[in-house]
Design an enzyme around this catalytic site. Structure first.
Site, PDB file in Angstrom:
ATOM      1  N   GLY A   1       0.821  -1.199   0.000  1.00 27.77           N
ATOM      2  CA  GLY A   1       0.000   0.000   0.000  1.00 27.77           C
ATOM      3  C   GLY A   1       0.860   1.256   0.000  1.00 27.77           C
ATOM      4  N   SER A   2       0.392   2.277   0.703  1.00 30.91           N
ATOM      5  CA  SER A   2       1.074   3.572   0.660  1.00 30.91           C
ATOM      6  C   SER A   2       2.378   3.605   1.454  1.00 30.91           C
ATOM      7  CB  SER A   2       0.137   4.670   1.166  1.00 30.91           C
ATOM      8  OG  SER A   2      -0.916   4.864   0.243  1.00 30.91           O
TER       9      SER A   2
END
Length: 636
Positions: free
Chosen positions: A326-327
């Site tokens: 993810g981020s």
């Protein structure tokens, strides 16, 4: 004349027969003498050795297994003495009748009989074999009162393995179990057959398996004189065993326990590392299990419960689970852009809330976008559009090369299990990976559009929590990478000498200091004004971090609403962090499976861990209250 002639002939025949018999007798005696010389002179040493072998037996004496302690001396695995009921087959008469009679005195289950019969096939006639282990004081007393009824049966004190903290750090420590055919093959390949004579147990997972030959020690022997029936008469000589070495870990048992409790009943993983050495401070995979269940062979009921549990407690998620980052991927993407010259820190983009490539629109989490976004803002507020554009500009080859240098998509070589066989490689996507992964030519081609989602840690990206923690520790240590390891010292039990597991850097990535300062400043901003601000509000130390949320399934353009999604399909929550920023002592990666937003589920756990490790603060204060906070529309 005729009678005289016949007498001479008879005499000649008699003399011939007598001579023949004499020669035959002489030859026979010569053969006997030759055989005697062969056996008593020429083959004397050979037959004397065989006679001694028949008279003397070597009984192995199993060494005490080494103790495992944490960095502060807290015992995680040790041995304790308990009474065992044992039968010597050569002295016990009819075994089935003896066991049936014993069952009237002490509790003997079918599993005890089954194990006894298996051990009987492997043992010698004069060796005692356990029929019941770990007798209670009451059972010992009952047998002692009727000892006279059972010739060849006695009570002995033996050492047993125990994990006093139970489920705490079970995936890291591992467990021991009875030796199987597969274990025997490994022992033979390692040329350790002689040293494992008489040994019943061996390390199966974790540190117990990886450091098996250090923990086991050296087997001793006792010379016993036996009679023709195989009964032991007396002990002639004893060579004492050498106890196994002890392991002192980098792990902090209290930190481990606090972290496991912080997860509660949620599935997930956390790896905390000292970035300056690679020493692991906490290695958590939840749910956990009790390794004590495996020592004497786990019961079918317990095994079924563990093996069929929907949350899979036997899987070590820290090294076996591969997840999209993810981020949390964005700081590494930003650093790659700086190092390759694809971006400068002040270069900004206009974010309308989406990025269009071909016929596909890649949307940002924030409707309407973030406005003008430079590198600092892209990390602090986790702007997807910035990284869609960056990934497109960098190209998949540059991304794969940089991320590969961080160890992503590669086994770390952590000292758990047998070599690196239990550790997953994860997936570092690249055109080469795709050609090897898929069979059909149309599947093997890399499409430019696939690179876009790679930039925000989605797509084919899949890494283990320990890989993410190692990459974070490397960033915290300004590009100097260490191999994650759990053992700090191997302690010789005879001399007390400590053999350190020297922290040697794997590589220095040579990143520019000004580029590192940009990333450190932005990740500090995450916890001061960005997506991690609520979790780290009021922290008396400066912590750098990055939240992340990884999709479990595709939304196909729809907006994500946690309450409308079944729990097992909810997004994974992630968080990476290190502190204090000016001289990091701890770096970590947190994953909460199906936990939703990283700021809501994963960041508060990281705060608890850092509060305890850096301040000695137990959960229950501000950090614990933050665990229930709900983030605003910037949360990741």
């Amino acid at each position: 004349m005729g009678d005289f002639h016949n007498s001479e002939a008879d005499l000649d025949r008699f003399r011939f027969r007598l001579g023949f018999a004499a020669v035959f007798v002489l030859l026979a005696f010569a053969l006997l003498l030759g055989r005697f010389v062969w056996l008593q002179v020429i083959q004397h040493d050979f037959y004397r050795t065989r006679a001694e072998d028949n008279r003397i037996a070597l009984i192995p004496v199993v060494p005490n297994r080494g103790v495992i302690t944490d960095r502060n001396g807290v015992v995680l695995a040790h041995n304790y003495s308990a009474f065992t009921l044992e039968i010597t087959p050569s002295q016990a008469g009819k075994l089935d009748e003896t066991i049936d009679a014993l069952a009237e005195v002490v509790d003997i289950q079918p599993k005890d009989r089954k194990r006894f019969k298996r051990l009987l096939d492997e043992a010698k006639n004069f060796e005692s074999i356990p029929i019941r282990t770990r007798l209670s004081d009451d059972e010992v007393a009952r047998f002692a009162a009727q000892r006279y009824r059972f010739p060849g049966v006695e009570i002995k004190a033996r050492l047993f393995r125990q994990y006093p903290l139970g489920h705490v750090a079970s995936h890291a420590i591992g467990y021991i179990g009875r030796i199987t055919d597969r274990d025997l093959k490994w022992i033979e390949e390692s040329e350790q057959q002689a040293n494992y004579k008489g040994t019943d147990h061996i390390g199966k997972t974790g540190l117990e398996q990886h450091y098996e030959f250090e923990l086991h020690g050296e087997t001793g022997y006792e010379q016993v004189e036996i009679d023709a029936g195989g009964r032991a008469l007396r002990s002639l000589k004893r060579i004492p065993p050498v106890p196994g070495n002890n392991l002192q870990l980098t792990l902090d048992a209290k930190l481990q326990e606090i972290t496991e409790k912080a997860f509660g009943d949620r599935k997930g993983a956390l790896v905390a590392i000292d970035p300056t050495t690679g020493g692991i401070l906490a290695l958590v995979s939840t749910p956990t299990f009790d390794p004590n269940l495996f020592i004497d062979g786990i019961s079918p009921e317990n095994w079924k419960e563990l093996n069929e549990h929907p949350d899979k407690p036997m899987i070590n998620r820290t090294i076996n689970g591969a997840y999209p980052p993810g981020s949390t991927f964005k700081p590494f993407m930003a650093l790659a852009a700086l190092e390759t010259g694809k971006r400068t820190a002040g270069q900004a983009i206009a974010d309308p809330g989406y990025f269009t490539f071909g016929n596909h629109t890649f949307r940002d989490d924030k409707k309407g976008g973030h406005g003008m976004v430079d590198m600092y803002k892209s990390i602090v507020h986790s702007c997807d559009t910035y990284y869609y554009m960056l990934a497109n500009d960098m190209g998949i080859d540059n991304i794969a090369k940089f991320m590969g240098s961080l160890g992503l998509g590669q086994r770390t070589g952590i000292d758990i299990g047998k070599d690196d066989s239990g550790e997953s490689k994860g997936v570092l996507p690249s055109p080469e990976w795709k050609r090897q992964r898929f069979k059909r030519p149309e599947q093997q081609k890399w499409y430019a559009g696939e690179t876009i989602s790679i930039g925000i840690g989605q797509g084919y990206n899949a890494y283990t929590p320990i890989q993410l923690a190692q990459a974070t520790a490397t960033l915290a240590n300004n590009g100097v990478m260490f191999r994650p390891h759990l053992v700090r010292h191997i302690v010789d039990t005879k001399s007390g000498e400590k053999r350190p597991i020297e922290p040697k850097p794997i590589r220095d990535l040579g990143w520019k200091r000004q580029n590192l300062d940009v990333i450190h400043r932005a990740m500090l901003g995450v916890n001061k004004e960005g997506t991690g601000a609520r979790a780290f509000a009021g922290a008396p130390y400066q912590a750098a971090g990055k939240t992340g949320t990884a999709q479990v399934f595709s939304l196909k353009g729809a907006q994500y609403k946690e309450s409308a999604v079944r729990k097992h399909l909810r997004d994974h929550a992630l968080f990476i962090a290190y502190a204090p920023v000016e001289a990091p002592k701890i770096a970590l990666a947190v994953l909460v499976e199906n936990g939703g937003f990283g700021a809501q589920s994963a960041a508060p756990i990281a705060r608890m861990v850092m509060d305890y490790y850096l301040l000695g603060k137990l959960p229950g204060g501000a950090a614990a209250e933050d665990a229930d906070a709900v983030e605003d529309d910037n949360e990741e």
